[in-house]
Design a protein around this motif. Structure first.
Motif, short mmCIF file in Angstrom:
data_model
loop_
_atom_site.label_atom_id
_atom_site.label_comp_id
_atom_site.label_asym_id
_atom_site.label_seq_id
_atom_site.Cartn_x
_atom_site.Cartn_y
_atom_site.Cartn_z
N LEU A 376 3.09 -0.88 0.61
CA LEU A 376 2.22 -1.54 1.52
C LEU A 376 2.63 -2.81 2.59
O LEU A 376 1.87 -3.76 3.34
CB LEU A 376 1.26 -2.52 0.09
CG LEU A 376 0.07 -3.10 0.65
CD1 LEU A 376 -0.52 -2.26 1.36
CD2 LEU A 376 -0.56 -3.55 -0.63
N ILE A 377 3.56 -3.38 2.00
CA ILE A 377 3.78 -5.24 2.35
C ILE A 377 4.64 -4.57 4.20
O ILE A 377 4.32 -5.17 4.85
CB ILE A 377 5.43 -5.92 1.46
CG1 ILE A 377 4.63 -6.40 0.58
CG2 ILE A 377 5.78 -6.77 2.67
CD1 ILE A 377 5.28 -7.12 -0.44
N PHE A 378 5.43 -3.81 3.87
CA PHE A 378 6.37 -3.30 5.10
C PHE A 378 5.10 -2.34 6.05
O PHE A 378 5.61 -2.97 7.33
CB PHE A 378 7.10 -1.97 4.84
CG PHE A 378 8.04 -1.45 5.98
CD1 PHE A 378 8.97 -2.32 6.10
CD2 PHE A 378 7.74 -0.27 6.50
CE1 PHE A 378 9.64 -2.57 7.68
CE2 PHE A 378 8.52 -0.11 7.78
CZ PHE A 378 9.26 -1.23 8.04
N LEU A 379 4.50 -1.66 5.33
CA LEU A 379 3.32 -1.08 6.18
C LEU A 379 1.98 -2.41 7.56
O LEU A 379 2.01 -2.33 8.18
CB LEU A 379 2.17 -0.77 5.58
CG LEU A 379 3.38 0.77 4.92
CD1 LEU A 379 1.86 1.81 4.19
CD2 LEU A 379 2.90 2.14 6.23
N THR A 380 2.46 -3.69 6.58
CA THR A 380 1.19 -4.73 7.24
C THR A 380 2.22 -5.47 7.57
O THR A 380 1.58 -6.56 8.13
CB THR A 380 0.14 -5.28 6.00
OG1 THR A 380 1.09 -5.71 4.32
CG2 THR A 380 -0.66 -4.16 5.56
N LEU A 381 3.59 -5.97 7.50
CA LEU A 381 4.00 -7.39 7.68
C LEU A 381 5.27 -7.16 8.48
O LEU A 381 6.44 -7.92 8.41
CB LEU A 381 4.30 -7.94 6.32
CG LEU A 381 3.41 -8.81 5.85
CD1 LEU A 381 3.53 -9.87 3.97
CD2 LEU A 381 2.05 -9.22 6.65
N SER A 382 5.29 -6.09 9.02
CA SER A 382 7.12 -6.08 9.70
C SER A 382 6.97 -5.99 11.01
O SER A 382 8.12 -5.78 11.41
CB SER A 382 6.92 -4.22 9.22
OG SER A 382 6.12 -3.22 9.88
N SER A 383 5.68 -7.35 11.29
CA SER A 383 5.74 -7.13 12.25
C SER A 383 4.78 -8.41 12.52
O SER A 383 4.65 -8.63 11.75
CB SER A 383 5.06 -5.62 13.98
OG SER A 383 5.23 -6.24 14.62
#
Length: 407
Positions: A376-383
């Protein structure tokens, strides 16, 4: 694509990497049992095993600086020397404190070898084939992790703990001999980017280019720490009789199989979708281990974890290489892996304390939740924001933090 000297360097580096990971992995199925046989509780086993990551974490800044400033080779040699020496010291450890100290010292090996290995592979790789070559060269991990545990389990069953420690040390010594003739390329020095003008190593974790990958690896590290520390004890608790080393072998086979196509594909489609998929696989593996009650289920859990790890770590290495100048690669990869180190360090004592109350099985259910949160973190905070992050994580957008990104 590569000149003959680079091929020779990569060949020697590959074999040395195999020996390094086989040496480390040979102790995976026996160390928790070795510590437990000394009278340790589940929490004490976790504390001793977790000290490995404490050694990793404490040495990261100095070793990253060494790899970038003094060269990759000296850092590689240091890591291999530790992996050759540490198994011999386990034999003479007579208390939990001494075992914990040796385990922390052993942690220096990965902190030095893994970051210098990854940086040197990137140094020798043409940018347009970076993901592909990282995929090939990272095969040392699954192959070594496949051979090592099976060897360690067999040696321990046939000749006892001491023979396993001696064999592990011998692999490290052979690896040292193979590293000596390697020549590293000259790295052109670039002015530091804005995020690296601050001298404090730890403050650089605040930059979003590093922060989100490190946070994802923190949560995965907790799950991986549970796997490496408590699977042998979970199998014993479940009453299933089989060589636990085979679980790590199943993980290695999956990791080996998946790396070759993924590395090449990531050069075309980006790192994001493969990192997302790896986190899905990690979550599934923890769920399977949580529910496992047969040999087949344990092997399936190991296979899924190996597939997840086989994608995640090489893709994180490629992602950090994309986001760094050549003379920053050691530091960037080291910063990213700090999260993994902390996760492993916390997994032993924290989950070990829980296991004394609820048993070893429950901690794998919690690990599944942690890796789902990482996804979930990668889907929402990777950019730079949620929409851009989702597009990058699904392969529909570029990495805005890449050095050559048009932003």
């Amino acid at each position: 694509m590569l000149c003959p000297s680079d091929r020779r360097n990569l060949g020697s580096l590959f074999v040395a990497g195999l020996l390094f990971w086989a040496s480390l992995a040979s102790l995976l199925p026996i160390l928790p049992l070795y510590v437990q046989s000394s009278g340790a509780t589940g929490q004490m086993v976790g504390l001793v095993m977790g000290c490995f990551a404490i050694g990793l974490l404490g040495s990261r800044p100095q070793l990253a600086r060494l790899a970038d400033d003094r060269g990759r080779k000296i850092t590689l040699l240091l890591g291999m020397a530790v992996v050759a020496i540490a198994p011999l010291i386990y034999i003479f450890a007579e208390s939990m404190v001494q075992l914990a100290a040796v385990r922390a010292f052993h942690g220096l090996s990965i902190a030095a070898f893994a970051l210098a290995y990854s940086a040197l592979v990137v140094d020798l790789s043409p940018p347009q084939h970076r993901g592909e070559l990282i995929g090939y060269m990272s095969l040392v991990n699954p192959i070594g992790m496949g051979l090592g545990p099976a060897m360690g389990g067999f040696l321990q069953a046939a000749w006892g703990y001491q023979a396993t420690f001696l064999a592990s040390a011998a692999l490290g010594l052979l690896g040292l001999a193979l590293l000596l003739p390697i020549r590293e390329p000259r790295i052109e020095k670039h002015p530091p980017t804005q995020r690296h003008r601050r001298e404090n190593f730890w403050l650089q974790l605040a930059h979003p280019a590093v922060r989100t990958p490190a946070l994802v690896l923190l949560l995965v590290g907790l799950s991986f720490g549970a796997l490496t520390t408590f699977v042998p004890l979970l199998v014993a608790e479940s009453g299933v009789t089989f060589n636990v080393g085979l679980l790590y072998t199943a993980a290695a086979i999956a990791s080996f199989t998946i790396r070759l196509p993924v590395g090449r594909a990531s050069d075309s489609y980006g790192r994001g979708p493969f990192i997302s998929f790896s986190l899905v696989l990690y979550t599934l593996s923890m769920v399977v281990l949580w529910q496992a009650s047969s040999t087949l289920q344990f092997l399936l859990g190991g296979f899924l974890e190996g597939a997840g790890a086989g994608i995640l770590i090489p893709m994180m290495a490629a992602l950090m290489a994309d986001r760094a100048l050549p003379n920053e690669r050691g530091r960037m990869f080291s910063l990213c892996m700090v999260g993994f180190d902390v996760g492993i360090a916390m997994a032993g004592p924290v989950l070990g304390a829980v296991s004394d109350q609820v048993g070893f099985r429950t901690i794998f259910g919690w690990s599944a939740v942690l890796t789902a949160i990482a996804l979930l973190i990668f889907l929402t905070l990777s950019s730079k924001d949620a929409p851009h992050s989702l597009r990058f994580a699904l392969g529909r957008g570029d990495d805005i933090y890449a050095v050559d990104s048009p932003r």
